[in-house]
Design an enzyme around this catalytic site. Structure first.
Site, mmCIF file in Angstrom:
data_model
loop_
_atom_site.group_PDB
_atom_site.id
_atom_site.type_symbol
_atom_site.label_atom_id
_atom_site.label_comp_id
_atom_site.label_asym_id
_atom_site.label_seq_id
_atom_site.Cartn_x
_atom_site.Cartn_y
_atom_site.Cartn_z
ATOM 1 C CG ASP A 1 -7.866 -4.743 -18.996
ATOM 2 O OD1 ASP A 1 -6.623 -4.850 -18.917
ATOM 3 O OD2 ASP A 1 -8.658 -5.502 -18.403
ATOM 4 C CB THR B 1 -1.466 -7.432 -15.462
ATOM 5 O OG1 THR B 1 -1.151 -7.763 -16.819
ATOM 6 C CG2 THR B 1 -2.910 -7.803 -15.178
ATOM 7 C CD GLU C 1 -3.703 1.969 5.403
ATOM 8 O OE1 GLU C 1 -4.127 2.943 6.051
ATOM 9 O OE2 GLU C 1 -4.118 0.814 5.557
ATOM 10 C CE LYS D 1 -2.637 -11.185 -17.343
ATOM 11 N NZ LYS D 1 -4.067 -10.969 -17.661
ATOM 12 C CE1 TYR E 1 -0.944 -1.726 5.904
ATOM 13 C CE2 TYR E 1 0.036 -3.116 7.598
ATOM 14 C CZ TYR E 1 -0.982 -2.857 6.684
ATOM 15 O OH TYR E 1 -2.013 -3.743 6.552
ATOM 16 N NE ARG F 1 0.962 -13.983 -10.350
ATOM 17 C CZ ARG F 1 0.406 -14.303 -11.521
ATOM 18 N NH1 ARG F 1 -0.796 -13.881 -11.831
ATOM 19 N NH2 ARG F 1 1.042 -15.050 -12.387
#
Ligand SMILES: *Cc1c(COP(=O)(O)O)cnc(C)c1O
Length: 433
Positions: free
Chosen positions: A204, A230, A60, A233, A58, A239
């Protein structure tokens, strides 16, 4: 590419049910032709980073400002991912925490817009993404939207029309980028239009990030305020996604006069704590690996080869009488209107699937058919280029597509083509299976 290992000793022993499915999916990928333009094959190094203990931490917050202890190593990983992304795209600020492309776009809007503000983006039916303001998506529910389309004559972006719409709708943000557009974007022009109406410009580049990194598509920098992408791609990473932007909020006086935050800070605060919780640090480690790969000179060759492969495929397909939207391609993808071939997008997708060629049905601009069975298919070369296919094999693939469409009702012929696809794939193996 070199044949790679799929290491899964523990999986084999502990969960044979899932292990068998992993094997089956690897075989499907190995012995089929992947032509979905948003897909690719990440390297074993990328996949190993994702399967590492980074998954379990974790973190954060941001490097050196975390809400959890024990992040000494994680901080370095995230800093490396950021530094490599900055180098790759020559941008001022990067946030590598977005879980995927859609949440990245949500964060970008959340950073600069209020509910009810207007987004201008390309309509889904013309190749835009759901998150560019479609009515079923949060982007169309939370915000007002003005959706631009493509020219009926050319199938291309009509910048004068966009300028006219921008004047009329006075959007707060203008989004460029698409999922099914086979031509280059003029990001400078988009930004000039945005500036002329006092709107933020956002690009984008999910589909074309690898082409930009590889120098075969113009960059949205330094013209664009916010760039989302992303990483899975054409960029060929895990991903996931990231947001890049300039530090300065050029529209601060107009929209955020009382705020103490610049644009970079607004983006970071929108991602966390605005929208997300703990960042996926295993995925961020894998992004760093992918950016490292994209910084190598070989990646430029890869990007150039993607475009060359798409060009020869489009030439053969045109020769065979296929109607390519815009008459061809500048990038990694082609959109084919199948109306003149008397076959629907769904029928073509199904027949090609039987032949071992994976594409997706897709609406074409001004499509009169339903989105569930539209008039077109979309296909692209990023994944087959990663496997090592070059111009001569891509010509052959285009011929196999033609043969499949012409014989889509002939099961025997389709089985024959399936065998030819397998033989081709056997020369370009992905995995040691
Ligand atoms: C793929 C894509 C997205 C969404 O990415 P996900 O990771 O599937 O959420 C957003 N915008 C564009 C233009 C895309 O092509």
């Amino acid at each position: 590419m070199e044949k790679e290992n799929l290491i899964r000793n523990a999986l084999q022993n502990s969960d044979s049910e899932i292990d068998k499915l992993v094997q089956a999916e690897a075989e499907r990928q190995q012995y089929g032709l992947e032509l979905i333009p948003s897909e690719n094959f990440s390297s074993q190094a990328v996949r190993e980073a994702m399967a590492s203990p980074m998954n379990d931490k974790y973190a954060e917050g941001y490097p050196r400002k975390r809400y959890y202890g024990g992040n000494q190593v994680i901080d370095t990983v995230e800093e490396l991912a950021i530094e490599r992304a900055k180098q790759l795209f020559k941008c001022e600020h990067v946030n590598v925490q977005p879980y995927s492309g859609s949440p990245a776009n949500a964060a970008a809007y959340f950073a600069v817009l209020n509910p009810g503000d207007t987004i201008m983006g390309m309509a889904l039916a013309h190749g835009g993404h759901l998150t560019h303001g479609h009515k079923v998506n949060f982007s169309g529910k939370l915000y007002k939207t003005a959706q631009y389309g493509l020219s009926k004559e050319t199938g291309k972006i009509d910048y004068d029309e966009i300028e006219k719409m921008a004047k009329e709708h006075q959007p707060k943000i203008i989004v460029s980028g698409a999922t099914a557009y086979p031509r280059e974007f003029d990001f400078k022009r988009f930004s000039e239009i945005a500036e002329s109406v006092g709107a933020y410009s956002m690009a984008d580049v999910a589909h074309i990030a690898g082409l930009i990194a590889g120098g075969v598509h113009q960059s949205p920098f330094p013209h664009t305020d916010i760039v989302t992408t992303t990483t899975h791609k054409t960029l060929r990473g895990p991903r996931g996604a990231m947001i890049m932007c300039r530090e300065e909020d050029k529209l601060k006086e107009k929209y955020h006069a009382k705020s103490k935050w610049n644009l970079a800070q607004r983006i970071d605060r929108a991602v966390f704590p605005g929208l997300q919780g703990g960042p996926h640090e295993h995925q961020i480690a894998a992004k760093a690996v992918a950016f490292g790969e994209a910084l190598k000179p070989e990646f430029k060759d890869y990007a150039a080869q993607i475009v060359k492969n798409a060009k020869v495929m489009s030439e053969i397909l045109i020769e065979k009488g296929f109607d390519l939207v815009t008459g061809g391609t500048d990038n990694h993808l082609m959109l084919i209107d199948l109306t003149n071939k008397n076959i629907t997008g769904q029928e073509a997708e199904t027949a090609l699937d039987k032949a071992g060629i994976t594409v997706n049905k897709n609406a074409v601009p001004y499509d009169t058919r339903s989105p569930f069975d539209p008039s077109g298919i979309r296909l692209g070369t990023p994944a087959i280029t990663t496997r090592g296919l070059k111009e001569s094999e891509c010509k052959y693939v285009a011929e196999l597509i033609d043969k499949t469409i012409n014989n889509h009702n002939n099961e025997e012929k389709l089985t024959e083509i399936r065998q030819e696809v397998k033989e081709l794939c056997s020369k370009f193996l992905l995995y040691e299976l």
